[in-house]
Each structure stands twice: as structure tokens, then as C-alpha cells.
Design a protein around this motif. Structure first.
Motif, short mmCIF file in Angstrom:
data_model
loop_
_atom_site.label_atom_id
_atom_site.label_comp_id
_atom_site.label_asym_id
_atom_site.label_seq_id
_atom_site.Cartn_x
_atom_site.Cartn_y
_atom_site.Cartn_z
N MET A 1 134.19 -61.82 148.94
CA MET A 1 133.35 -62.12 147.69
C MET A 1 133.01 -63.39 145.96
O MET A 1 132.25 -63.63 146.14
N GLU A 2 133.81 -63.84 146.66
CA GLU A 2 134.02 -65.47 146.46
C GLU A 2 133.11 -66.26 146.62
O GLU A 2 132.55 -67.24 146.21
N LEU B 1 141.68 -65.56 153.96
CA LEU B 1 141.63 -64.27 154.10
C LEU B 1 142.65 -63.33 154.51
O LEU B 1 143.31 -62.98 153.69
N MET B 2 142.70 -63.32 155.63
CA MET B 2 144.00 -62.57 156.49
C MET B 2 145.06 -63.48 156.28
O MET B 2 146.29 -61.73 156.55
N PRO C 1 143.99 -66.32 143.75
CA PRO C 1 144.57 -66.05 144.69
C PRO C 1 145.08 -64.10 144.90
O PRO C 1 146.26 -64.23 143.56
N PRO C 2 145.29 -63.64 145.46
CA PRO C 2 145.56 -62.25 146.02
C PRO C 2 147.56 -62.14 146.02
O PRO C 2 148.05 -62.96 146.07
N TYR D 1 148.00 -56.76 144.51
CA TYR D 1 146.41 -56.40 144.64
C TYR D 1 146.17 -56.40 146.47
O TYR D 1 146.12 -55.87 147.05
N ILE D 2 147.38 -56.92 146.88
CA ILE D 2 147.27 -57.18 148.90
C ILE D 2 147.78 -55.56 148.90
O ILE D 2 147.18 -54.99 149.96
#
Length: 163
Positions: free
Chosen positions: A1-2, A92-93, A148-149, A153-154
Motif C-alpha cells: 500500500m505504500e 516487506l517480507m 516500519p512494521p 503489526y507483524i
């Protein structure tokens, strides 16, 4: 989404984000047929519920005249977009890597970003883009940029998406 956030910022469009907080919210979107491929992001715009980042970006860029003036400019834009997509997928992963693989994966992310992607984006692109008034505003503290996550969030993403 960023990438969608950045493009909306470039277009000067204010937007509201709603984050999934429960697995039930996610499953309801699937049940209601809103998530065509059972994945997010989901963007509601002009009465449409759009999925697939590339389609969302193309629509917004076209709507706000940010998709180049001819086929050559569009091709160049597409190359940058695909490069960013590749790099972001890798980054992201990373938070979702198993703990025993994190160090190896971090080294791989750093190597790819440093040698493959950053050199391309540093060649005037960063300076030019960060001086666009709408993007300059987006880069300021308090903007709708996503941080950042963190661990919370994670954990939420893993729970909702069964990762």
C-alpha cells in the motif's frame, strides 16, 4: 500500500485508511466478494473497490495525469514502478522471516537494495521527486506515511492472514 500512499500524495489527494484489525474483517471482505484474489490492499475510489497494487496505481496515475505524456514516458514510469515493486517485496517480507533465517535474509535484502535498486533511484530521481511540493509535504512528520512494521503489526498481520 505504500506505493499507493506515495502516488496519492503526489496527486495531492487526501485519503483515509482503514486497517484490518481482526481475521473476521478480512474474511468478511472475502465472503462479500470484495477481495478478488483474497488479498489486500483494497482501495475504494470513484465507486469502485480496487485490488492489485499495479491496477490501483495505473488508475490513480491516469486519473490525475501522472502517467506520462506518451508511451515512452509510460514505459519509463513502468520500469521504475516494477523496480520499486521488486525491491519492496523483498523488504516487506523480511519481518515475516523465521527467526533463524533473519540474519541471512537481512544480508540478502541489504545486498540487493544496495547493489541493484538504490543506484538506479539515486541518479537524480530521489532529489527530483522529494522536491515535488505534494511529495515534500508527504515526507514531513505527521503525514499519512506508514511507519516500519513493529512487532504488534507483524503479529496482527500473521494472525489475520494466517502467515
Amino acid at each position: 500500500m505504500e506505493a499507493v500512499r506515495w502516488l496519492l500524495a503526489a496527486a495531492g489527494v487526501e485519503f483515509e485508511e482503514i486497517f484490518l484489525e481482526t481475521k473476521e474483517q478480512y474474511e468478511k471482505l472475502i465472503k462479500d466478494g470484495v477481495l478478488m484474489f483474497q488479498q489486500v490492499p483494497l482501495v475504494e475510489i470513484d465507486g469502485m473497490k480496487m485490488v492489485q497494487t499495479r491496477a490501483i496505481l495505473s488508475y490513480i496515475a491516469g486519473k490525475y495525469n501522472l502517467y506520462g505524456n506518451d508511451l515512452k514516458e509510460r514505459a519509463l514510469i513502468d520500469m521504475y514502478v516494477e523496480g520499486i515493486t521488486d525491491m519492496m517485496q523483498t523488504i516487506l517480507m523480511f519481518p515475516f522471516s523465521p527467526p533463524e533465517a533473519k540474519e541471512k535474509n537481512l544480508d540478502s535484502v541489504k545486498e540487493r537494495a544496495t547493489n541493484r535498486y538504490f543506484p538506479v533511484f539515486e541518479k537524480a530521481f530521489k532529489i527530483r521527486m522529494s522536491n515535488v511540493p505534494t511529495i515534500k509535504k508527504f515526507l514531513q512528520p505527521g503525514s499519512p506515511r506508514k511507519p516500519p512494521p513493529d512487532e504488534c503489526y507483524i503479529e496482527t498481520v500473521q494472525k489475520i492472514l494466517k502467515i
